[in-house]
Design a protein around this motif. Structure first.
Motif, PDB file in Angstrom:
ATOM      1  N   GLY A  73       1.355  -1.180  -0.311  1.00  0.00           N
ATOM      2  CA  GLY A  73       0.429   0.153   0.324  1.00  0.00           C
ATOM      3  C   GLY A  73       0.603   1.541   0.492  1.00  0.00           C
ATOM      4  O   GLY A  73       0.607   2.642  -0.418  1.00  0.00           O
ATOM      5  N   PHE A  74       2.158   1.162   0.355  1.00  0.00           N
ATOM      6  CA  PHE A  74       2.882   2.454   0.621  1.00  0.00           C
ATOM      7  C   PHE A  74       3.044   3.130  -0.803  1.00  0.00           C
ATOM      8  O   PHE A  74       3.428   4.051  -2.152  1.00  0.00           O
ATOM      9  CB  PHE A  74       4.279   2.586   0.785  1.00  0.00           C
ATOM     10  CG  PHE A  74       4.108   1.891   2.196  1.00  0.00           C
ATOM     11  CD1 PHE A  74       3.770   3.587   2.859  1.00  0.00           C
ATOM     12  CD2 PHE A  74       3.711   1.287   3.124  1.00  0.00           C
ATOM     13  CE1 PHE A  74       3.899   3.377   4.783  1.00  0.00           C
ATOM     14  CE2 PHE A  74       4.047   1.152   4.894  1.00  0.00           C
ATOM     15  CZ  PHE A  74       3.837   2.584   5.738  1.00  0.00           C
ATOM     16  N   VAL A  75       3.183   1.533  -1.543  1.00  0.00           N
ATOM     17  CA  VAL A  75       3.315   2.312  -2.494  1.00  0.00           C
ATOM     18  C   VAL A  75       2.754   2.414  -4.120  1.00  0.00           C
ATOM     19  O   VAL A  75       2.024   3.583  -5.509  1.00  0.00           O
ATOM     20  CB  VAL A  75       3.934   1.041  -3.952  1.00  0.00           C
ATOM     21  CG1 VAL A  75       4.524   1.097  -5.858  1.00  0.00           C
ATOM     22  CG2 VAL A  75       5.458   0.604  -3.337  1.00  0.00           C
ATOM     23  N   TRP A  76       0.801   1.754  -4.336  1.00  0.00           N
ATOM     24  CA  TRP A  76      -0.911   1.969  -4.062  1.00  0.00           C
ATOM     25  C   TRP A  76      -1.082   3.156  -3.528  1.00  0.00           C
ATOM     26  O   TRP A  76      -1.046   4.083  -3.427  1.00  0.00           O
ATOM     27  CB  TRP A  76      -0.974   0.866  -3.889  1.00  0.00           C
ATOM     28  CG  TRP A  76      -0.376  -0.495  -4.748  1.00  0.00           C
ATOM     29  CD1 TRP A  76       0.652  -1.375  -6.125  1.00  0.00           C
ATOM     30  CD2 TRP A  76      -0.502  -1.823  -4.725  1.00  0.00           C
ATOM     31  NE1 TRP A  76       0.524  -2.512  -6.374  1.00  0.00           N
ATOM     32  CE2 TRP A  76       0.144  -2.789  -4.787  1.00  0.00           C
ATOM     33  CE3 TRP A  76      -1.252  -2.719  -3.425  1.00  0.00           C
ATOM     34  CZ2 TRP A  76       0.043  -4.130  -4.685  1.00  0.00           C
ATOM     35  CZ3 TRP A  76      -2.041  -4.048  -3.195  1.00  0.00           C
ATOM     36  CH2 TRP A  76      -1.562  -4.759  -4.244  1.00  0.00           C
ATOM     37  N   THR A  77      -2.280   3.049  -4.686  1.00  0.00           N
ATOM     38  CA  THR A  77      -2.645   5.098  -4.640  1.00  0.00           C
ATOM     39  C   THR A  77      -3.136   4.729  -3.622  1.00  0.00           C
ATOM     40  O   THR A  77      -3.550   6.038  -2.828  1.00  0.00           O
ATOM     41  CB  THR A  77      -3.684   4.531  -6.080  1.00  0.00           C
ATOM     42  OG1 THR A  77      -2.739   4.006  -7.344  1.00  0.00           O
ATOM     43  CG2 THR A  77      -4.233   6.046  -5.602  1.00  0.00           C
ATOM     44  N   TRP A  78      -4.426   3.979  -2.690  1.00  0.00           N
ATOM     45  CA  TRP A  78      -4.891   4.158  -1.713  1.00  0.00           C
ATOM     46  C   TRP A  78      -4.229   4.726  -0.508  1.00  0.00           C
ATOM     47  O   TRP A  78      -4.794   4.731   1.191  1.00  0.00           O
ATOM     48  CB  TRP A  78      -6.333   3.176  -1.598  1.00  0.00           C
ATOM     49  CG  TRP A  78      -7.527   3.494  -2.540  1.00  0.00           C
ATOM     50  CD1 TRP A  78      -7.355   4.081  -3.220  1.00  0.00           C
ATOM     51  CD2 TRP A  78      -7.862   2.535  -3.164  1.00  0.00           C
ATOM     52  NE1 TRP A  78      -8.192   4.241  -5.077  1.00  0.00           N
ATOM     53  CE2 TRP A  78      -8.592   3.050  -4.085  1.00  0.00           C
ATOM     54  CE3 TRP A  78      -8.461   1.135  -3.113  1.00  0.00           C
ATOM     55  CZ2 TRP A  78      -9.662   2.084  -4.745  1.00  0.00           C
ATOM     56  CZ3 TRP A  78      -9.051   0.321  -3.313  1.00  0.00           C
ATOM     57  CH2 TRP A  78     -10.398   1.147  -4.487  1.00  0.00           C
ATOM     58  N   GLY A  79      -3.164   3.744  -0.029  1.00  0.00           N
ATOM     59  CA  GLY A  79      -2.428   3.978   1.148  1.00  0.00           C
ATOM     60  C   GLY A  79      -2.518   2.191   1.573  1.00  0.00           C
ATOM     61  O   GLY A  79      -3.275   1.638   1.722  1.00  0.00           O
TER      62      GLY A  79
END
Length: 152
Positions: A73-79
Motif C-alpha cells: 500500500g505504500f506504493v499503491w494509490t489508496w495507501g
C-alpha cells in the motif's frame, strides 16, 4: 472380576463369545452401541465444542494478507491502511472458504462411509474369576478387541 472390551460388530465378536463359553465362562453380556443418526451441528455453542473452527485459517490468512497489503500500500494509490484492511478482509474470507470446503468434503466422505455399511461397536462385559482373567484378556486381545478394562 469384570472385564470390559469393545469390538466392532463382526464375526470376531461371535467367535470370542463362543470361545469364552467353550472355556467355561458363562457371565457374558454384549451391548451394541447405536450409530449417530443426526449430523453434528455446524456451528458450536460456547458450552459445547468439537474442536472444529472455521475462523482459525481465516485469522491466519487475514494477518498474512493484511501484512502484504499494507506493505504494498505504500506504493499503491489508496495507501497502506486501506490496502491492509482489504488484504485482511480478503484473507479472512479465503480462510473461511477453505475451512468450509474442507468441512463439507470430510462430511461427504463420512456420509459415504456410513452408507457403505459402517458397523457399530459392541461393548462386551465378561464376569469371571480372578484366575481366569488373564485367559479372558488373551482371548479378547487375540480376536481384535479395540479396548480392554478390568475391574474387581
Amino acid at each position: 472380576m469384570q472385564i470390559f472390551a469393545t469390538f466392532e460388530y463382526s464375526q470376531f465378536l461371535e467367535i470370542v463369545i463362543t470361545e469364552l463359553e467353550a472355556n467355561g465362562i458363562t457371565g457374558i453380556y454384549a451391548v451394541p452401541l447405536d450409530l449417530r443418526k443426526k449430523e453434528p451441528r455446524l456451528l458450536d455453542s460456547i458450552h459445547r465444542a468439537d474442536g472444529m473452527s472455521f475462523i482459525d485459517k481465516g485469522m491466519i490468512l487475514a494477518f498474512m494478507f493484511a501484512t502484504v497489503g499494507a506493505s504494498k500500500g505504500f506504493v499503491w494509490t489508496w495507501g497502506p491502511v486501506i490496502w491492509g484492511l482489504i488484504g485482511a478482509l480478503v484473507g479472512f474470507l479465503t480462510g473461511v472458504l477453505i475451512s468450509g470446503i474442507i468441512y463439507f468434503a470430510k462430511r461427504h466422505r463420512n456420509q459415504s462411509q456410513i452408507k457403505k455399511g459402517r458397523k457399530g461397536e459392541v461393548v462386551l462385559v465378561v464376569t469371571c474369576k480372578e484366575e481366569q482373567a488373564s485367559l479372558v484378556a488373551d482371548i479378547l486381545w487375540d480376536h481384535k478387541a479395540i479396548g480392554l478394562a478390568k475391574t474387581k
